[in-house]
Design a protein around this motif. Structure first.
Motif, PDB file in Angstrom:
ATOM      1  N   ILE A   1      40.625  38.516  33.971  1.00 37.63           N
ATOM      2  CA  ILE A   1      41.812  38.006  34.653  1.00 37.63           C
ATOM      3  C   ILE A   1      42.446  39.127  35.464  1.00 37.63           C
ATOM      4  O   ILE A   1      42.695  40.212  34.949  1.00 37.63           O
ATOM      5  CB  ILE A   1      42.848  37.454  33.660  1.00 37.63           C
ATOM      6  N   LYS A   2      42.691  38.843  36.725  1.00 34.86           N
ATOM      7  CA  LYS A   2      43.362  39.827  37.581  1.00 34.86           C
ATOM      8  C   LYS A   2      44.543  39.150  38.280  1.00 34.86           C
ATOM      9  O   LYS A   2      44.427  38.018  38.746  1.00 34.86           O
ATOM     10  CB  LYS A   2      42.389  40.383  38.627  1.00 34.86           C
ATOM     11  N   ILE A   3      45.668  39.841  38.316  1.00 33.75           N
ATOM     12  CA  ILE A   3      46.819  39.407  39.090  1.00 33.75           C
ATOM     13  C   ILE A   3      46.880  40.304  40.316  1.00 33.75           C
ATOM     14  O   ILE A   3      47.123  41.515  40.199  1.00 33.75           O
ATOM     15  CB  ILE A   3      48.131  39.503  38.297  1.00 33.75           C
ATOM     16  N   ASN A   4      46.630  39.742  41.483  1.00 32.72           N
ATOM     17  CA  ASN A   4      46.682  40.543  42.701  1.00 32.72           C
ATOM     18  C   ASN A   4      48.120  40.964  42.976  1.00 32.72           C
ATOM     19  O   ASN A   4      48.408  42.142  43.176  1.00 32.72           O
ATOM     20  CB  ASN A   4      46.130  39.742  43.876  1.00 32.72           C
ATOM     21  N   CYS A   5      49.010  39.994  42.988  1.00 37.51           N
ATOM     22  CA  CYS A   5      50.445  40.204  43.084  1.00 37.51           C
ATOM     23  C   CYS A   5      51.098  38.846  42.940  1.00 37.51           C
ATOM     24  O   CYS A   5      50.436  37.813  43.068  1.00 37.51           O
ATOM     25  CB  CYS A   5      50.855  40.846  44.421  1.00 37.51           C
ATOM     26  N   HIS A   6      52.389  38.841  42.636  1.00 35.36           N
ATOM     27  CA  HIS A   6      53.134  37.582  42.632  1.00 35.36           C
ATOM     28  C   HIS A   6      52.429  36.553  41.735  1.00 35.36           C
ATOM     29  O   HIS A   6      52.263  36.785  40.546  1.00 35.36           O
ATOM     30  CB  HIS A   6      53.276  37.100  44.071  1.00 35.36           C
ATOM     31  N   SER A   7      51.995  35.428  42.299  1.00 34.36           N
ATOM     32  CA  SER A   7      51.248  34.423  41.533  1.00 34.36           C
ATOM     33  C   SER A   7      49.814  34.303  42.021  1.00 34.36           C
ATOM     34  O   SER A   7      49.173  33.263  41.860  1.00 34.36           O
ATOM     35  CB  SER A   7      51.942  33.057  41.632  1.00 34.36           C
TER      36      SER A   7
ATOM     37  N   ILE B   1      46.211  34.898  41.512  1.00 36.20           N
ATOM     38  CA  ILE B   1      45.426  35.093  40.284  1.00 36.20           C
ATOM     39  C   ILE B   1      43.945  34.924  40.571  1.00 36.20           C
ATOM     40  O   ILE B   1      43.549  34.053  41.348  1.00 36.20           O
ATOM     41  CB  ILE B   1      45.864  34.074  39.212  1.00 36.20           C
ATOM     42  N   LYS B   2      43.125  35.741  39.912  1.00 36.54           N
ATOM     43  CA  LYS B   2      41.669  35.574  39.953  1.00 36.54           C
ATOM     44  C   LYS B   2      41.132  35.601  38.533  1.00 36.54           C
ATOM     45  O   LYS B   2      41.458  36.514  37.756  1.00 36.54           O
ATOM     46  CB  LYS B   2      41.013  36.679  40.784  1.00 36.54           C
ATOM     47  N   ILE B   3      40.343  34.606  38.184  1.00 42.92           N
ATOM     48  CA  ILE B   3      39.710  34.537  36.871  1.00 42.92           C
ATOM     49  C   ILE B   3      38.205  34.489  37.073  1.00 42.92           C
ATOM     50  O   ILE B   3      37.699  33.697  37.871  1.00 42.92           O
ATOM     51  CB  ILE B   3      40.166  33.283  36.089  1.00 42.92           C
ATOM     52  N   ASN B   4      37.499  35.339  36.364  1.00 44.08           N
ATOM     53  CA  ASN B   4      36.037  35.322  36.390  1.00 44.08           C
ATOM     54  C   ASN B   4      35.528  34.740  35.087  1.00 44.08           C
ATOM     55  O   ASN B   4      35.916  35.193  34.004  1.00 44.08           O
ATOM     56  CB  ASN B   4      35.487  36.733  36.604  1.00 44.08           C
TER      57      ASN B   4
ATOM     58  N   ASP C   1      46.145  30.359  44.129  1.00 37.33           N
ATOM     59  CA  ASP C   1      47.217  30.774  45.053  1.00 37.33           C
ATOM     60  C   ASP C   1      47.026  32.185  45.603  1.00 37.33           C
ATOM     61  O   ASP C   1      47.901  33.049  45.446  1.00 37.33           O
ATOM     62  CB  ASP C   1      48.577  30.680  44.353  1.00 37.33           C
ATOM     63  N   PRO C   2      45.903  32.463  46.269  1.00 33.74           N
ATOM     64  CA  PRO C   2      45.692  33.824  46.792  1.00 33.74           C
ATOM     65  C   PRO C   2      46.781  34.208  47.797  1.00 33.74           C
ATOM     66  O   PRO C   2      47.147  33.432  48.681  1.00 33.74           O
ATOM     67  CB  PRO C   2      44.317  33.735  47.465  1.00 33.74           C
TER      68      PRO C   2
END
Length: 208
Positions: A4-10, A12-15, A24-25
């Motif tokens: 799980i990575k939070i780029n910023c704000h909301s 989100i990336k899940i592998n 919501d990139p």
């Protein structure tokens, strides 16, 4: 928490099992075009960013979104498979099982219930990941059970850290991950205060 990575704000990336799932990139710095699935919660600029969507999707990406997002996505003239969803429903799309949960404000006007914005409860293997979207504590999200809970804490447009902690302690996930702070609203201090209010059985992961 490497998947799980939070780029910023909301953003989100899940592998999961070599599948890349974006939610919501926003403010994507590196163009990878590696999304297998793209989930959008609603049509506000910090959740539906055409510029950032183009950085993560490729021609095979499946795009899943509420009806409020359709006009903007259709305006991008994409050739992707697009799946429109409604709140509080269950779906299976290309082996991806998920539910939509109504996402809305109780005492604010930014995210009206009749806009039919959504959060997503993703079923990935034996675990459930609940991404609430921009919401206050509401009847629908109080009933969700999940292993991973990703929820806004910044206040003003969504629940604040106190309300988010109350919802988290009610749902009782194994892991709680705060979002929607620091970039536009909220601060690092909100994340720490959120963590302090959680039951000892819940592990809080601050990922950005």
């Amino acid at each position: 928490m490497e998947n799980i990575k939070i780029n910023c704000h909301s953003s989100i990336k899940i592998n999961f099992e070599e599948k890349n799932i974006y939610i919501d990139p926003y403010q994507i710095s590196e163009e990878k075009k590696d999304a297998d699935f793209l989930f959008l919660t609603h049509d506000h600029y910090d959740h539906l960013s055409e510029e950032d969507i183009l950085k993560v999707i490729n021609e095979k990406t499946i795009i899943i979104l509420p009806e409020s997002c359709l006009s903007k996505i259709e305006g991008m003239n994409l050739l992707n498979t697009i799946v429109s969803v409604k709140p509080n429903s269950r779906y299976e799309v290309s082996d991806m099982k998920f539910q939509t949960i109504a996402s809305y404000n109780i005492n604010k006007l930014y995210h009206p219930k009749d806009s039919n914005f959504v959060g997503y409860l993703l079923e990935l293997g034996k675990y459930k990941y609940f991404i609430t979207g921009d919401t206050d504590v509401n009847l629908e999200n109080k009933q969700v059970k999940c292993d991973y809970l990703l929820l806004p804490i910044g206040g003003e447009y969504t629940m604040d850290y106190k309300e988010a902690a109350m919802l988290t302690n009610l749902i009782k996930p194994t892991y709680a991950i705060p979002t929607h702070y620091k970039t536009i609203v909220g601060s690092d201090e909100d994340a720490q205060k959120f963590k302090e209010l959680l039951d000892s059985s819940i592990q809080c992961e601050i990922l950005y």
